[in-house]
Design an enzyme around this catalytic site. Structure first.
Site, mmCIF file in Angstrom:
data_model
loop_
_atom_site.group_PDB
_atom_site.id
_atom_site.type_symbol
_atom_site.label_atom_id
_atom_site.label_comp_id
_atom_site.label_asym_id
_atom_site.label_seq_id
_atom_site.Cartn_x
_atom_site.Cartn_y
_atom_site.Cartn_z
ATOM 1 N N TYR A 13 0.924 -1.239 0.014
ATOM 2 C CA TYR A 13 0.059 -0.024 0.118
ATOM 3 C C TYR A 13 1.115 1.222 0.276
ATOM 4 O O TYR A 13 1.995 1.375 0.810
ATOM 5 C CB TYR A 13 -0.643 0.126 1.385
ATOM 6 C CG TYR A 13 -1.552 1.292 1.425
ATOM 7 C CD1 TYR A 13 -3.026 1.297 0.868
ATOM 8 C CD2 TYR A 13 -1.227 2.394 2.065
ATOM 9 C CE1 TYR A 13 -3.954 2.329 1.070
ATOM 10 C CE2 TYR A 13 -2.055 3.465 2.056
ATOM 11 C CZ TYR A 13 -3.310 3.651 1.856
ATOM 12 O OH TYR A 13 -4.096 4.620 1.624
ATOM 13 N N GLU A 49 -3.730 7.599 -3.874
ATOM 14 C CA GLU A 49 -3.691 6.325 -3.195
ATOM 15 C C GLU A 49 -3.620 5.227 -3.990
ATOM 16 O O GLU A 49 -4.532 5.043 -4.861
ATOM 17 C CB GLU A 49 -5.237 6.314 -2.167
ATOM 18 C CG GLU A 49 -5.103 5.195 -1.412
ATOM 19 C CD GLU A 49 -6.453 4.946 -0.514
ATOM 20 O OE1 GLU A 49 -6.406 4.315 0.481
ATOM 21 O OE2 GLU A 49 -7.413 5.676 -1.108
#
Length: 487
Positions: free
Chosen positions: A191, A280
């Site tokens: 991530y 993101e």
């Protein structure tokens, strides 16, 4: 959160001078961390978010209607991937499609390039698509398949339907296009995100070795796996710091570490050059051949930069937004739709919020936040009334004007014009005070229009709640109701 949206509309945006070609942000010109629809950040900021309190609960608290952050313009995943590819970031092959046949054509093109497995993703501006469901009963907004015919079939079940996820509310959002990509078989999923952080006064990189899953759960259960790296606006990211961050993400070996660092540098360049407020990537994955890719990205941009990011803002999809807010923006009105049945038309953000509080304290529910500001003209006032009159949820309209810069007679002229041109059918309660108030009252009296007027806000709110309840009961009973004064 809606709190940051209201602050943005209520307070002028302030921006510090740019430093060495890189823009810098003040506390007011950028939303707080809590305002991002970012799973990990939301989990950390939840304790700081304003709680439900009188009328403001539906604004400041968690509300499905507020999933879309207007102050953080974002684009569909397919557009985000195209923007990243333009900046040299490795992404999966794919293209959007607006019909089932187009989706099949994309799959055929990918097949000619050696792709054997596909992913079909519904393009709606909401998280949780994979676990969502369409109003037609079809389950899931993300599907894997290996045949071109399957791609076409899946697309036909998604396109033209509304997808309901944990962020859309029960009404869902329309799916007008799908994103057909190659399926990459990943051996590692991580991530990575970049966002503006008020505490550090600049960008913050957030990374974890546990990607491709519910990052909010990771933050709650194993917070030690979440790594933060503040970045100096003046200097940019330090390469050694990026190498260390890449290692913590699970890329310790030289070649993969170099790939991850290069991607982080390119994403930071994208962040700065495009006036982004959030990037993101989940997952930032490594394929079986060792290549590191950015998959399933979400990009948010600063609305204040629309004038210099025309190409990016041309990607806006208004079908994903509240149509009331879209219409209000066209008339340059500060409007946020809520779920009540009493339309509010007020000048000044503070007075608007106080008005909503008083409505709630008297047992009613505001249908909107609408701040006319100090420079509204007759046409804008008319547009505001049209917005409230066209809203099927609105049963009554409360006008609360304290005339300072905004003159009361201008409001009165707007009301009269709206009533004449639009044929206003909904009862109107008016509370006026301040500049040119006597002239305004005279205009309303001479217009012959039936409106409830008062000098007291408490009384105005009580009347608005009463007539809204009467109108609601009449509507539910399929009756036509006419309001004669006095009530």
């Amino acid at each position: 959160t809606m709190w940051s949206r209201l602050l943005k509309k209520a307070l002028p945006s302030t921006r510090s001078p740019s430093v060495k070609g890189i823009r810098s942000f003040s506390a007011l010109s950028q939303p707080s961390i809590a305002s991002f629809r970012h799973p990990f950040i939301q989990s950390q900021a939840r304790g700081l978010a304003p709680r439900k309190c009188s009328a403001r609960g539906s604004i400041f608290g968690s509300n499905a209607r507020t999933g879309e952050q207007k102050r953080n313009y974002n684009v569909h995943e397919c557009d985000a991937q195209a923007i990243m590819a333009k900046h040299g970031v490795a992404v999966a092959k794919g293209a959007p499609a607006t019909s089932a046949k187009d989706a099949a054509a994309v799959a055929e093109k990918l097949s000619s390039e050696g792709v054997k497995d596909y992913v079909v993703k519904a393009q709606v501006l909401a998280g949780g698509r994979g676990k969502g469901s369409f109003l037609n009963g079809f389950k899931g907004g993300v599907h894997l398949c290996s045949e071109i015919e399957e791609v076409e079939d899946l697309a036909s079940k998604m396109l033209g339907q509304r997808l309901v996820t944990k962020q859309t509310g029960p009404e869902g959002k329309p799916c007008n296009k799908v994103f057909v990509t190659e399926r990459l078989f990943l051996r590692k999923e991580t991530y990575f995100a970049i966002l503006m952080d008020r505490a550090s006064g600049g960008p913050m990189m957030v990374a974890s070795s546990e990607g491709g899953m519910d990052i909010e759960g990771v933050a709650a259960e194993t917070p030690e796996l979440i790594h933060n790296l503040p970045v100096s606006l003046e200097k940019g990211p330090n390469k050694e710091d990026l190498k260390e961050l890449a290692t913590k993400m699970g890329f310790p070996h030289e070649e993969e570490n170099a790939q991850a660092v290069e991607i982080m540098e390119k994403l930071y360049g994208l962040f700065v050059e495009n006036d982004a407020t959030l990037i993101e990537v989940n997952p930032l994955g490594q394929s079986h051949d060792g290549t590191v890719y950015c998959l399933d990205a979400k990009l948010n941009f600063d609305d204040n930069a629309a004038y210099r990011q025309k190409e990016t803002f041309a990607l806006r999809d208004e079908s994903q937004e509240d149509p009331r807010e879209v219409e209000a923006e066209r008339s340059d009105l500060n409007y946020i739709g809520l779920d009540g049945n009493i339309g509010c038309l007020v000048n000044g953000a503070g007075l608007a919020m106080a008005t909503m509080d008083v409505i709630k304290l008297n047992g009613g529910d505001p249908a909107n936040f609408l701040d006319l500001g100090g420079g509204a003209n007759v046409d804008q006032v008319t547009a505001a009334f049209k917005l409230l009159n066209d809203d099927q949820k609105v049963m009554a309209i409360l006008v609360n004007i304290f005339g300072g810069i905004m003159r009361c007679d201008i409001i009165a002229l707007g009301i009269i014009k709206a009533a004449t041109e639009l044929g206003l059918q909904k009862p109107i309660v008016i509370r006026l005070a301040g500049t040119q108030v006597e002239e305004a009252r005279k205009l309303i009296d001479e217009s012959g229009l039936r409106m409830l007027t008062t000098d007291d806000l408490q009384e105005a709110a009580q009347r608005a709640v009463r007539v809204a309840e009467i109108a609601k009961l009449a509507k539910e009973a399929h009756l036509s109701v006419k309001f004669d004064l006095p009530l």
